[in-house]
Write a protein that holds these residues in place. Sequence first.
Motif, short mmCIF file in Angstrom:
data_model
loop_
_atom_site.label_atom_id
_atom_site.label_comp_id
_atom_site.label_asym_id
_atom_site.label_seq_id
_atom_site.Cartn_x
_atom_site.Cartn_y
_atom_site.Cartn_z
N MET A 1 -27.73 18.38 52.74
CA MET A 1 -28.26 17.75 51.58
C MET A 1 -27.45 16.56 51.07
SD MET A 1 -28.78 20.37 48.33
CE MET A 1 -28.42 19.80 46.74
N ALA A 2 -28.50 15.59 50.52
CA ALA A 2 -27.88 14.42 50.28
C ALA A 2 -27.28 14.21 48.81
CB ALA A 2 -29.09 13.38 50.05
N LEU A 3 -26.23 13.65 48.90
CA LEU A 3 -25.62 13.68 47.54
C LEU A 3 -26.11 12.78 46.71
CD1 LEU A 3 -21.81 13.19 49.05
CD2 LEU A 3 -22.63 15.17 48.23
N LYS A 4 -25.60 13.08 45.18
CA LYS A 4 -26.42 12.08 44.20
C LYS A 4 -26.13 10.80 44.36
CE LYS A 4 -26.36 15.61 40.53
NZ LYS A 4 -25.94 15.87 39.09
N LYS A 5 -25.02 10.36 45.11
CA LYS A 5 -24.63 9.13 45.01
C LYS A 5 -25.52 8.29 46.26
CE LYS A 5 -20.95 5.92 46.36
NZ LYS A 5 -19.66 5.82 47.11
N ASP A 6 -25.78 9.20 47.21
CA ASP A 6 -26.65 8.66 48.24
C ASP A 6 -28.08 8.34 47.97
OD1 ASP A 6 -24.39 8.75 50.14
OD2 ASP A 6 -25.04 10.96 50.76
N LYS A 7 -28.47 9.47 47.06
CA LYS A 7 -29.95 9.26 46.61
C LYS A 7 -30.00 7.85 45.54
CE LYS A 7 -31.29 14.18 46.58
NZ LYS A 7 -31.33 15.39 46.02
N PHE A 8 -29.03 7.90 44.61
CA PHE A 8 -29.00 6.64 43.68
C PHE A 8 -28.94 5.51 44.66
CE2 PHE A 8 -26.53 3.48 41.80
CZ PHE A 8 -27.08 3.41 40.54
N GLU A 9 -28.14 5.37 45.84
CA GLU A 9 -28.26 4.03 46.49
C GLU A 9 -29.36 4.10 47.07
OE1 GLU A 9 -24.56 4.92 48.94
OE2 GLU A 9 -23.43 4.14 47.48
N GLN A 10 -30.13 5.09 47.73
CA GLN A 10 -31.46 4.83 48.44
C GLN A 10 -32.55 4.37 47.21
OE1 GLN A 10 -32.98 8.50 49.79
NE2 GLN A 10 -34.74 7.26 50.95
N MET A 11 -32.50 5.06 46.25
CA MET A 11 -33.39 4.64 45.27
C MET A 11 -33.25 3.08 44.67
SD MET A 11 -36.04 5.26 43.30
CE MET A 11 -36.11 6.96 43.47
N ASN A 12 -32.01 2.68 44.55
CA ASN A 12 -31.73 1.27 44.34
C ASN A 12 -32.19 0.47 45.48
OD1 ASN A 12 -30.22 -0.68 42.65
ND2 ASN A 12 -28.61 -0.38 44.01
N ARG A 13 -31.80 0.50 46.59
CA ARG A 13 -32.38 -0.14 47.59
C ARG A 13 -33.96 -0.27 47.47
NH1 ARG A 13 -28.48 2.38 50.75
NH2 ARG A 13 -29.98 3.92 51.29
N LEU A 14 -34.93 0.69 47.21
CA LEU A 14 -36.13 0.86 47.17
C LEU A 14 -36.73 0.00 46.08
CD1 LEU A 14 -36.80 4.51 47.76
CD2 LEU A 14 -37.48 2.60 49.27
N LEU A 15 -35.88 0.10 44.82
CA LEU A 15 -36.44 -0.66 43.72
C LEU A 15 -35.93 -2.13 43.97
CD1 LEU A 15 -35.22 1.56 40.82
CD2 LEU A 15 -37.71 0.97 41.65
N ARG A 16 -34.88 -2.59 44.70
CA ARG A 16 -34.55 -3.68 44.63
C ARG A 16 -35.61 -4.56 45.71
NH1 ARG A 16 -31.41 -7.98 45.03
NH2 ARG A 16 -30.22 -8.57 46.86
N ASN A 17 -35.90 -3.76 46.73
CA ASN A 17 -36.80 -4.35 47.69
C ASN A 17 -38.38 -4.41 47.02
OD1 ASN A 17 -35.26 -4.39 50.02
ND2 ASN A 17 -36.06 -2.60 50.83
N TYR A 18 -38.81 -3.49 46.14
CA TYR A 18 -39.91 -3.88 45.28
C TYR A 18 -40.06 -4.88 44.42
CZ TYR A 18 -43.58 -2.98 41.75
OH TYR A 18 -44.34 -3.10 40.99
N MET A 19 -38.74 -5.05 43.77
CA MET A 19 -38.50 -6.26 42.88
C MET A 19 -38.87 -7.48 43.65
SD MET A 19 -38.83 -5.01 39.95
CE MET A 19 -38.39 -6.44 38.93
N ILE A 20 -38.00 -7.62 44.68
CA ILE A 20 -38.14 -8.94 45.55
C ILE A 20 -39.55 -9.16 46.17
CG2 ILE A 20 -37.24 -9.86 47.94
CD1 ILE A 20 -34.46 -8.36 47.35
#
Length: 51
Positions: free
Chosen positions: A1-20
């Motif tokens: 199971m993914a840790l909260k930190k891992d989920k946060f980092e994944q979401m952060n990467r997705l949002l960053r890619n979207y914004m770029i």
Amino acid sequence: MALKKDKFEQMNRLLRNYMINMKHFYTELAPELDVTPQQAHTLFYIPEMSI
């Protein structure tokens, strides 16, 4: 199971890619509309009026 930190980092990467990608989209679209990228972004908030 993914840790909260891992989920946060994944979401952060997705949002960053979207914004770029959106920044690139508006930067490429702006010259076609003869507006700035910020103005092109704003135009998408104005609904198309049907007469």
